[in-house]
Write an enzyme that holds these catalytic residues in place. Structure first.
Site, mmCIF file in Angstrom:
data_model
loop_
_atom_site.group_PDB
_atom_site.id
_atom_site.type_symbol
_atom_site.label_atom_id
_atom_site.label_comp_id
_atom_site.label_asym_id
_atom_site.label_seq_id
_atom_site.Cartn_x
_atom_site.Cartn_y
_atom_site.Cartn_z
ATOM 1 N N CYS A 241 -0.641 4.889 2.319
ATOM 2 C CA CYS A 241 -0.881 3.894 4.184
ATOM 3 C C CYS A 241 -0.309 2.663 4.003
ATOM 4 C CB CYS A 241 -2.067 4.384 4.555
ATOM 5 S SG CYS A 241 -2.935 3.967 3.606
ATOM 6 N N CYS B 97 0.852 -1.459 -0.365
ATOM 7 C CA CYS B 97 -0.304 -0.223 0.069
ATOM 8 C C CYS B 97 0.448 1.153 0.313
ATOM 9 C CB CYS B 97 -1.232 0.078 1.038
ATOM 10 S SG CYS B 97 -1.723 1.582 1.507
#
Lengths: 212, 94
Positions: free
Chosen positions: A117, A114
């Site tokens: 985040c 990701c």
């Protein structure tokens, strides 16, 4: 100066119990305290939620899904059609997000990140490892995935495509690693022991049959 | 709801600035790719992040981008690629 306790004084903080180190962290602490004070949620509800997330066991969740997919062609078909539904059919809660299973094949190796985040299928794999959240992994695995995988001890042959999945929005991903050689006739429980967290993120392969 | 793009279609990911929270990372903006999968419609993060409705929900596409197209100095193999989820309003047909 001698160390006595006749006058109150503050001991230095222990390194494993730091004070908030930034204004944003302090803001987070203050916000949490206010939400509890205003009764939006209770301290115990917060604790319970943390406990629940931290109790998710890779061996009883993600690894069972992979082992089942290796053994049961019908389950694999269901997993491809609607992963969350298929996972629910095993009595495992897939969480509240859409889930997609990414099958490794002899031609394609999948790896998940990701970049924005730390989106992660927590209900299946537990909390993400620290390196998954690190800026180095997030920045590098999209740019030089083969080098990063090699650092995990996972050299991908040049004729295999490396496919990086940026878990940037609404879906969560679980990699179905290749079934290790020499596991013909194994039970689901035996197979599940070869399935590790990191192999379901895609940074490694499943364990070799000899390692069980 | 009808989806604007179909699997196999070539698309370009929007190359624009968006001052608010959004879920399209800079490194894919303006890049070309191929739709490989349509996912369930979802609200727009740019609005949901600010407690706006996010409606109407948009189809999310998984777009496959070639790694050497993404990074001019890519050191891996030419067939390596990356897949990312993009809301419909961030995609244009090629």
């Amino acid at each position: 100066m001698t160390h006595d306790h006749t006058t109150p004084h503050r001991h230095p903080n222990q390194p494993d119990h730091p004070e908030p180190s930034s204004s944003y962290e302090l803001l987070g602490v203050a916000l949490n305290e206010l939400l509890i004070e205003k009764g939006i949620y209770s301290a115990d509800e917060l604790r319970t939620q943390i406990e629940e997330i931290e109790s998710v066991n890779v061996d009883s969740h993600g690894a069972q899904i992979v082992a089942k997919a290796w053994l049961d062609e019908d389950f694999l078909t269901a997993l491809r059609a609607d992963a969350a539904d298929a996972i629910r059919s095993l009595g495992i809660d897939p969480g509240y997000t859409e889930i997609m299973a990414l099958e490794n094949t002899p031609e394609v190796h999948n790896v998940v990140v990701c970049t924005l985040c730390s989106c992660y299928p927590r209900w299946l794999l537990g909390r993400p490892p620290a390196w998954y959240k690190s800026k180095a992994y997030r920045a590098r695995v999209v740019r030089e995935p083969r080098a990063v995988l090699a650092e995990f001890g996972n050299d991908i042959a040049t004729d295999v495509q490396v496919r990086v999945h940026d878990s940037n929005a609404e879906l969560r991903y679980v990699v179905i690693p290749l079934r290790p050689k020499g596991t013909e006739g194994w039970t689901q429980a035996q197979l599940a022991r070869l399935v590790t967290r990191d192999s379901m993120i895609g940074v490694t392969q499943a364990k070799a049959a000899t390692a069980s | 709801m009808s989806a604007r793009f179909e699997v196999g279609q070539s698309v370009r990911i929007g190359d624009r600035t968006e001052p608010r929270h959004h879920r399209v990372p800079a490194y894919v903006k303006g890049r070309e790719g191929i739709v490989v999968c349509l996912c369930h419609p979802q609200g727009l993060p740019e609005e949901l992040a600010y407690r706006e409705s996010g409606e109407p929900k948009q189809t999310i596409y998984r777009v496959r981008v070639s790694q050497p197209h993404l990074w001019s100095s890519y050191q891996g193999e030419a067939h390596d690629n990356l897949e990312i989820e993009i809301h419909e309003s961030w995609l244009d047909p090629l």
